[in-house]
Enzyme design. Structure first.
Site, PDB file in Angstrom:
ATOM      1  N   LYS A 182      46.079  49.473  35.119  1.00  0.00           N
ATOM      2  CA  LYS A 182      46.099  48.107  35.629  1.00  0.00           C
ATOM      3  C   LYS A 182      45.390  47.119  34.711  1.00  0.00           C
ATOM      4  O   LYS A 182      45.487  45.905  34.907  1.00  0.00           O
ATOM      5  CB  LYS A 182      45.498  48.062  37.040  1.00  0.00           C
ATOM      6  CG  LYS A 182      46.148  49.019  38.016  1.00  0.00           C
ATOM      7  CD  LYS A 182      47.605  48.736  38.271  1.00  0.00           C
ATOM      8  CE  LYS A 182      47.781  47.610  39.227  1.00  0.00           C
ATOM      9  NZ  LYS A 182      49.165  47.549  39.779  1.00  0.00           N
TER      10      LYS A 182
HETATM   11  N1  PMP Z   1      47.217  54.755  40.700  1.00  0.00           N
HETATM   12  C1  PMP Z   1      46.107  54.004  40.812  1.00  0.00           C
HETATM   13  C2  PMP Z   1      44.769  54.683  40.813  1.00  0.00           C
HETATM   14  C3  PMP Z   1      46.202  52.612  40.950  1.00  0.00           C
HETATM   15  O1  PMP Z   1      45.084  51.865  41.076  1.00  0.00           O
HETATM   16  C4  PMP Z   1      47.478  52.014  40.989  1.00  0.00           C
HETATM   17  C5  PMP Z   1      47.585  50.527  41.187  1.00  0.00           C
HETATM   18  N2  PMP Z   1      47.437  50.139  42.527  1.00  0.00           N
HETATM   19  C6  PMP Z   1      48.613  52.833  40.883  1.00  0.00           C
HETATM   20  C7  PMP Z   1      48.437  54.203  40.719  1.00  0.00           C
HETATM   21  C8  PMP Z   1      50.021  52.295  41.024  1.00  0.00           C
HETATM   22  O2  PMP Z   1      50.370  51.327  40.096  1.00  0.00           O
HETATM   23  P1  PMP Z   1      51.409  50.188  40.463  1.00  0.00           P
HETATM   24  O3  PMP Z   1      50.656  49.152  41.246  1.00  0.00           O
HETATM   25  O4  PMP Z   1      51.860  49.673  39.150  1.00  0.00           O
HETATM   26  O5  PMP Z   1      52.503  50.774  41.265  1.00  0.00           O
END
Ligand code: PMP
Length: 360
Positions: A54
């Site tokens: 992120k």
């Molecule tokens: N794994 C973790 C630990 C995250 O913080 C996130 C983001 N919320 C994700 C996976 C998923 O990413 P995305 O928001 O791009 O779907």
């Protein structure tokens, strides 16, 4: 010809340049253990500057607002997040001179809170059990008329009215979320694989990662299969019947799954959804650490659980890539801890975990 700036040929202007260009590593032991014929490769996003995938969107959303002239030094960014987007935004804000206010459900780890605080962010905790459209939720509805268009931003909307010169990047709707993966993560994966990739597996939270990567990879080769992992208790998976029986189930894995479908999650780029359980996810994350030496977080375990199931369809000579989103740094007092695992019911006995470690 100008050479791309890399860790090997330059000194970075600041740490934000160490976002992206993360390593890809073969999961040799796990592929063998699960009897996969294909190659299994991890994209290690915990090597980003702030420790997660992120960071990419934190940087890109902030730079997008700067380009639009909406963000100036001293201004405040406010964002509802499960933590890692907050860390990415707070990191970029620390470097560039903005203030960060993060709304975060109680479920999210103390480690994330401490990192956010250390980066100078202000944190507002919200009840985990609050539905997305409840006024108490970090993404809950508050002011009806305004929130009619952006209902998931309720608490943040309330704050943005109270804090002068503040704005919400809004990862749930901001095109720079999927674009960070379309122009970044996916391009890197395709290049690192020399174009040889048959399947991509990732968990979905906002869905920015899976949709952004899925769109890019499908444009390169429509035969690349895109697989998303979704915890039991979340409603993101399709077909809908996969989510049946999960109503009201809470899960401990952080960062993935929602009780609403974010706008950036374009599910047409996903070919297959796999539902996952907490226990298998946490045990897999510990296995990734113990056997592959990858110091990843719980949702990495989720993605690999889905990957070892989906990659059974692939043959010798094919390749499955799985995204490991964040670092164990976020979970030192959680799944890394034997007693936490035992108390959560993910193993019968803490000493069993210790013994298993000795055996392997
Ligand atoms: N794994 C973790 C630990 C995250 O913080 C996130 C983001 N919320 C994700 C996976 C998923 O990413 P995305 O928001 O791009 O779907």
């Amino acid at each position: 010809m100008s050479e791309e700036k890399t860790i090997y040929n330059s000194i970075y202007d600041n740490i934000l340049e160490h976002i992206g260009n993360t390593p890809m590593v073969k999961l040799n032991k796990i592929a063998k253990f699960y009897g996969l014929e294909c190659e299994l490769v991890a994209k290690c996003e915990f090597y980003n500057a702030g420790g997660s995938v992120k960071d990419r969107i934190g940087k890109r959303m902030i730079e997008g607002l700067e380009k639009d002239g909406k963000l100036k030094p001293g201004y405040t960014v406010i964002e509802p997040t499960s933590g890692n987007t907050g860390i990415g935004l707070a990191l970029a804000s620390a470097v560039k001179g903005y203030k960060a206010v993060i709304t975060l459900p109680e479920k999210m780890s103390q480690e994330k809170v401490d990192v956010l605080k250390a980066l100078g962010a202000e944190i507002i905790r919200t009840p985990t059990e609050a539905a997305w459209d409840s006024p108490d939720s970090h993404i809950g509805k508050s002011v009806f008329l305004f929130s009619f268009f952006t209902p998931h931003l309720g608490v943040a909307n309330r704050l943005v009215k109270e804090i002068p010169n503040s704005m919400i990047p809004d990862q749930y709707n901001n095109v720079n979320n999927p674009l960070a993966h379309y122009h970044g993560t996916a391009v890197e994966i395709f290049r690192q694989c020399g174009g040889k990739i048959d399947m991509l597996v990732a968990g979905a939270g906002t869905g920015g990662t899976i949709a952004g990567c899925g769109k890019y990879l499908k444009e390169k080769n429509p035969n690349i299969k895109i697989v998303a992992a979704d915890p039991v208790g979340s409603i993101l998976a399709l077909p809908e019947k996969l989510n049946e029986g999960g109503e009201g189930v809470s899960y401990k894995i952080e960062g993935i799954g929602y009780d609403f479908v974010p706008d950036v999650l374009k599910r047409q780029y996903v070919d297959e959804w796999i539902k996952t359980e907490d226990k298998e996810s946490f045990l897999m994350a510990r296995k990734l650490i113990r056997e592959e030496g990858l110091l990843c977080g719980g949702s990495s375990g989720t993605a690999v659980i889905a990957a070892v199931k989906a990659a059974k369809q692939l043959k010798k000579g094919q390749r499955c890539v799985v995204i490991l989103p964040d670092s164990v740094r976020n979970y030192m007092t959680k799944f890394l801890n034997d007693n936490w695992m035992k108390e959560a019911g993910f193993t019968d006995d803490a000493s069993e975990l210790a013994a298993e470690r000795k055996r392997s």
